[in-house]
Design a protein around this motif. Structure first.
Motif, PDB file in Angstrom:
ATOM      1  N   LYS A  91      68.902   0.095  33.711  1.00  0.00           N
ATOM      2  CA  LYS A  91      68.132   0.152  34.931  1.00  0.00           C
ATOM      3  C   LYS A  91      67.506   1.508  35.034  1.00  0.00           C
ATOM      4  O   LYS A  91      66.402   1.745  35.392  1.00  0.00           O
ATOM      5  CB  LYS A  91      68.497  -0.134  36.010  1.00  0.00           C
ATOM      6  CG  LYS A  91      69.091  -1.663  36.277  1.00  0.00           C
ATOM      7  CD  LYS A  91      69.862  -2.140  37.425  1.00  0.00           C
ATOM      8  CE  LYS A  91      70.202  -3.458  37.306  1.00  0.00           C
ATOM      9  NZ  LYS A  91      71.390  -3.962  38.113  1.00  0.00           N
ATOM     10  N   GLU A  92      68.163   2.773  34.422  1.00  0.00           N
ATOM     11  CA  GLU A  92      67.737   3.896  34.319  1.00  0.00           C
ATOM     12  C   GLU A  92      66.741   4.172  33.409  1.00  0.00           C
ATOM     13  O   GLU A  92      66.358   5.211  33.162  1.00  0.00           O
ATOM     14  CB  GLU A  92      68.954   4.911  34.132  1.00  0.00           C
ATOM     15  CG  GLU A  92      70.042   4.903  35.315  1.00  0.00           C
ATOM     16  CD  GLU A  92      69.392   5.311  36.364  1.00  0.00           C
ATOM     17  OE1 GLU A  92      68.709   6.354  36.483  1.00  0.00           O
ATOM     18  OE2 GLU A  92      69.559   4.949  37.661  1.00  0.00           O
ATOM     19  N   HIS A  93      66.284   3.189  32.614  1.00  0.00           N
ATOM     20  CA  HIS A  93      64.982   3.223  31.660  1.00  0.00           C
ATOM     21  C   HIS A  93      63.977   2.363  31.899  1.00  0.00           C
ATOM     22  O   HIS A  93      63.095   2.248  31.092  1.00  0.00           O
ATOM     23  CB  HIS A  93      65.724   2.954  30.335  1.00  0.00           C
ATOM     24  CG  HIS A  93      66.766   3.850  29.886  1.00  0.00           C
ATOM     25  ND1 HIS A  93      66.434   4.769  29.041  1.00  0.00           N
ATOM     26  CD2 HIS A  93      68.213   3.748  30.052  1.00  0.00           C
ATOM     27  CE1 HIS A  93      67.555   5.740  28.750  1.00  0.00           C
ATOM     28  NE2 HIS A  93      68.752   4.991  29.356  1.00  0.00           N
ATOM     29  N   ILE A  94      63.643   2.135  33.109  1.00  0.00           N
ATOM     30  CA  ILE A  94      62.838   1.494  33.705  1.00  0.00           C
ATOM     31  C   ILE A  94      61.649   2.383  34.317  1.00  0.00           C
ATOM     32  O   ILE A  94      62.031   3.175  35.108  1.00  0.00           O
ATOM     33  CB  ILE A  94      63.184   0.351  35.023  1.00  0.00           C
ATOM     34  CG1 ILE A  94      63.949  -0.724  34.361  1.00  0.00           C
ATOM     35  CG2 ILE A  94      61.869  -0.246  35.395  1.00  0.00           C
ATOM     36  CD1 ILE A  94      63.394  -1.691  33.385  1.00  0.00           C
ATOM     37  N   ALA A  95      60.465   2.368  33.799  1.00  0.00           N
ATOM     38  CA  ALA A  95      59.432   3.320  34.208  1.00  0.00           C
ATOM     39  C   ALA A  95      58.868   2.902  35.688  1.00  0.00           C
ATOM     40  O   ALA A  95      58.430   1.685  35.903  1.00  0.00           O
ATOM     41  CB  ALA A  95      58.329   3.426  33.308  1.00  0.00           C
ATOM     42  N   VAL A  96      58.935   3.805  36.380  1.00  0.00           N
ATOM     43  CA  VAL A  96      58.425   3.861  37.747  1.00  0.00           C
ATOM     44  C   VAL A  96      57.214   4.659  37.974  1.00  0.00           C
ATOM     45  O   VAL A  96      57.070   5.640  37.243  1.00  0.00           O
ATOM     46  CB  VAL A  96      59.394   3.920  38.948  1.00  0.00           C
ATOM     47  CG1 VAL A  96      60.354   2.830  38.902  1.00  0.00           C
ATOM     48  CG2 VAL A  96      59.854   5.352  39.007  1.00  0.00           C
ATOM     49  N   GLY A  97      56.152   4.424  38.818  1.00  0.00           N
ATOM     50  CA  GLY A  97      54.945   5.555  39.192  1.00  0.00           C
ATOM     51  C   GLY A  97      55.559   6.407  39.940  1.00  0.00           C
ATOM     52  O   GLY A  97      55.531   5.703  41.426  1.00  0.00           O
ATOM     53  N   GLY A  98      55.800   7.732  39.788  1.00  0.00           N
ATOM     54  CA  GLY A  98      56.086   8.750  40.988  1.00  0.00           C
ATOM     55  C   GLY A  98      54.964   9.235  41.624  1.00  0.00           C
ATOM     56  O   GLY A  98      54.018   9.351  41.038  1.00  0.00           O
ATOM     57  N   HIS A  99      55.457   9.596  42.665  1.00  0.00           N
ATOM     58  CA  HIS A  99      54.358  10.251  43.799  1.00  0.00           C
ATOM     59  C   HIS A  99      54.671  11.670  43.443  1.00  0.00           C
ATOM     60  O   HIS A  99      55.832  12.055  44.225  1.00  0.00           O
ATOM     61  CB  HIS A  99      54.302   9.796  45.166  1.00  0.00           C
ATOM     62  CG  HIS A  99      53.588   8.403  45.335  1.00  0.00           C
ATOM     63  ND1 HIS A  99      54.356   7.212  44.774  1.00  0.00           N
ATOM     64  CD2 HIS A  99      52.648   8.016  45.915  1.00  0.00           C
ATOM     65  CE1 HIS A  99      53.528   6.193  45.326  1.00  0.00           C
ATOM     66  NE2 HIS A  99      52.527   6.680  45.761  1.00  0.00           N
ATOM     67  N   LEU A 100      53.701  12.397  43.060  1.00  0.00           N
ATOM     68  CA  LEU A 100      54.039  13.740  43.205  1.00  0.00           C
ATOM     69  C   LEU A 100      52.716  14.659  43.804  1.00  0.00           C
ATOM     70  O   LEU A 100      51.692  14.262  43.829  1.00  0.00           O
ATOM     71  CB  LEU A 100      53.888  14.476  41.552  1.00  0.00           C
ATOM     72  CG  LEU A 100      55.082  13.801  40.684  1.00  0.00           C
ATOM     73  CD1 LEU A 100      54.553  14.146  39.190  1.00  0.00           C
ATOM     74  CD2 LEU A 100      56.176  14.110  41.207  1.00  0.00           C
ATOM     75  N   PHE A 101      53.339  15.577  44.589  1.00  0.00           N
ATOM     76  CA  PHE A 101      52.303  16.290  45.559  1.00  0.00           C
ATOM     77  C   PHE A 101      51.662  17.334  44.780  1.00  0.00           C
ATOM     78  O   PHE A 101      52.670  18.462  44.535  1.00  0.00           O
ATOM     79  CB  PHE A 101      52.902  16.705  46.899  1.00  0.00           C
ATOM     80  CG  PHE A 101      52.061  17.165  47.880  1.00  0.00           C
ATOM     81  CD1 PHE A 101      51.282  16.457  48.629  1.00  0.00           C
ATOM     82  CD2 PHE A 101      52.125  18.524  48.210  1.00  0.00           C
ATOM     83  CE1 PHE A 101      50.258  17.033  49.425  1.00  0.00           C
ATOM     84  CE2 PHE A 101      51.156  19.127  49.009  1.00  0.00           C
ATOM     85  CZ  PHE A 101      50.208  18.235  49.703  1.00  0.00           C
ATOM     86  N   VAL A 102      50.596  17.480  44.863  1.00  0.00           N
ATOM     87  CA  VAL A 102      49.795  18.454  44.204  1.00  0.00           C
ATOM     88  C   VAL A 102      49.023  19.320  45.288  1.00  0.00           C
ATOM     89  O   VAL A 102      48.268  18.748  46.320  1.00  0.00           O
ATOM     90  CB  VAL A 102      48.722  18.197  43.204  1.00  0.00           C
ATOM     91  CG1 VAL A 102      47.886  19.225  42.646  1.00  0.00           C
ATOM     92  CG2 VAL A 102      49.385  17.452  42.132  1.00  0.00           C
ATOM     93  N   LYS A 103      49.362  20.770  45.603  1.00  0.00           N
ATOM     94  CA  LYS A 103      48.637  21.260  46.500  1.00  0.00           C
ATOM     95  C   LYS A 103      47.404  21.667  46.609  1.00  0.00           C
ATOM     96  O   LYS A 103      47.032  21.633  45.205  1.00  0.00           O
ATOM     97  CB  LYS A 103      49.375  22.813  46.986  1.00  0.00           C
ATOM     98  CG  LYS A 103      50.961  22.586  47.383  1.00  0.00           C
ATOM     99  CD  LYS A 103      51.465  24.089  47.377  1.00  0.00           C
ATOM    100  CE  LYS A 103      53.038  23.798  47.957  1.00  0.00           C
ATOM    101  NZ  LYS A 103      53.835  24.870  47.928  1.00  0.00           N
TER     102      LYS A 103
END
Length: 147
Positions: A91-103
């Protein structure tokens, strides 16, 4: 034209300010906090949104932070067996779309806000923290409006 190409074409047609960024050098970006309620257009997952918008339709990806091999379409059986033999949690190798905040930038032609990048569950779980994002990572501007 596959489903990702059609999806991308529709997103770009309806969002004239859409953009993709490429990380030039390793950078620390804030991992989004409380973003689980945000939904990608048309019922897509965020990782499939990223795959469409980045033109990287592969299932096998790399976590943009730690570099771990991750899979968007589930871990292949051969890898599941290998991970099991090594005592790893697949389960630690499942890709997710992470939200990253760009200033908001001082002198660039892009807008700040949330961008999507592939992350492993462990890195994505560091919500609200600054995490290292590797050079060469493609960041896709978050679009949440339903088309």
């Amino acid at each position: 034209m596959d489903k990702f190409d059609e999806y991308k074409k529709e997103i770009e047609a309806n969002n004239k300010d859409y953009m993709t960024l490429c990380v030039g050098d390793d950078v620390f970006l804030q991992n989004g906090n409380n973003t689980s309620e945000r939904k990608a257009p048309k019922g897509y997952s965020w990782i499939d949104y990223w795959r469409a918008m980045s033109d990287n339709h592969n299932s096998r990806l790399e976590c943009s932070s730690c570099g771990k091999m991750i899979f968007a379409d589930g871990v292949p059986p051969m890898m599941t067996t290998m991970y099991s033999m090594m005592g790893f949690d697949e389960k630690e190798h499942i890709a997710v779309g992470g939200h990253l905040f760009v200033k908001d930038p001082q002198s660039h032609d892009y807008s700040g806000g949330f961008y999507i990048a592939p992350l492993c569950p462990k890195c994505n779980g560091q919500q609200g923290k600054n995490i290292n994002i590797k050079k060469g990572t493609v960041l896709c501007k978050e679009v949440t409006d339903d088309l």
